[in-house]
Design an enzyme around this catalytic site. Sequence first.
Site, PDB file in Angstrom:
ATOM      1  CG  HIS A 125      48.492  43.127  42.607  1.00 16.14           C
ATOM      2  ND1 HIS A 125      49.830  43.334  42.343  1.00 16.14           N
ATOM      3  CD2 HIS A 125      48.335  41.656  42.481  1.00 16.14           C
ATOM      4  CE1 HIS A 125      50.354  41.799  42.372  1.00 16.14           C
ATOM      5  NE2 HIS A 125      49.248  41.070  42.417  1.00 16.14           N
ATOM      6  CB  CYS A 126      46.551  42.905  37.282  1.00 13.35           C
ATOM      7  SG  CYS A 126      45.782  41.641  36.068  1.00 13.35           S
ATOM      8  N   GLY A 127      45.891  40.211  39.481  1.00 14.81           N
ATOM      9  CA  GLY A 127      46.197  38.784  39.846  1.00 14.81           C
ATOM     10  C   GLY A 127      46.773  38.211  38.407  1.00 14.81           C
ATOM     11  CG  ASN A 181      52.681  37.118  40.041  1.00 17.36           C
ATOM     12  OD1 ASN A 181      52.102  37.380  41.147  1.00 17.36           O
ATOM     13  ND2 ASN A 181      53.659  36.623  39.874  1.00 17.36           N
ATOM     14  CG  ASN A 182      53.835  43.640  37.333  1.00 17.59           C
ATOM     15  OD1 ASN A 182      54.140  44.123  38.442  1.00 17.59           O
ATOM     16  ND2 ASN A 182      54.452  43.790  36.265  1.00 17.59           N
TER      17      ASN A 182
END
Length: 393
Positions: free
Chosen positions: A189-191, A194-195
């Site tokens: 999950h890549c902050g 946001n996805n």
Amino acid sequence: MAFHWALLCYGLITLIVAVSFLCGQWPIFQGTPISFIHRFLTFGAYQYFLKFVGALLGDKGITSILSVEYYCCDRPNPILQIIYLAIIGSTYCIIVKTTFQYIPGYYLSGVHRYTSLLAVAIGILLFLLTSFSDPGTVTVDNISQYLSVYPYDNIIYTKKECSTCKLPKPARSKHCSICNRCVARFDHHCGWMNNCIGERNTRYFIAFLLWHFLLCMYATIAIGLVIAGRLKESKIVYILTVYYGVENSFRGLAPHIVQWLLGSYNTQILLMVFMAIVSLLLAGFFAYHAKLCLTNTTTNETFKWQDYVSWQKKLVEARASSAALKASIDGVNSERKPPENKCKPFFKRSSLENTEAVEKNNVYDKGFFHNLYEVIFPVRIKASHLHTKSKSS
């Protein structure tokens, strides 16, 4: 001279903080100041901050901070997306304001005013594609397709049900606790986006990393050429050698030229240092994820394989120790047995050394070109296309 030292300290501190924060947990930095700074930035500083808030505002203050932490870290939010847009927008505006006045110049043509804008626009487009595209959400409609595409290897993936979605869990998928959904071929999950990064948008994420690395390199080289052009147009070398009698050599000219550059173009030099550091970090991230893609592995699976290999090594070591203990007991009980050849144990491989032979067996790695093709053209898209084609025929 004080500004020169301040500039040098700025570059070193920026580099150390960036490397410590992003790479401090790597084994190569274990036991070094980089690892200590990483622990402080990711854990220690926050704990000290909570203690300070608790001493100042009490339990209510700590509860408020924890609620903010929950929103920022455990729930989808656009904070890092806004920060990314602010960084790239403000950096480009500073470059336009401070550097575009020298374009066209001695080494750069006026076309770079437009190519730079196009390069930034493409970078933002890749960011939006990665942020708002479906990463490969597992649903009731497509679960049978994912189950057939990704078979269980019965090593790190076995048949089970997602306890949250109450659906069969396809191999290589993972339930993201932040997005609250199962994602096929889950990577992480890549902050910043946001996805989740999964089967459907890994290609956009890789393209985003590569393009931003090239973008930062382009900015660094372009600003460097602008400064070199100004040095040429101002005839600084000619003035130093003819009017000031400075020796026409690198050793003689370098200190004076550096002093002139830092005094006249300090903003451009700061931008170059910043862009160069960011480009190195992006190059490292891109190389890591490119290696994962070419071996058909995900970040999530990397940790799973580490746990599996570690467990297998411990199991082999336990079996080897048990066999050695049994052999020693048998040796004590069979004292009358003729002694073995003394040379034989010398050439015999220790059973403990067999632990090095434990390796992962990635059944999803089907070769360089197939792995790359699977990332560029996700399996679900190909399967859907073939399914539609067979229906129409």
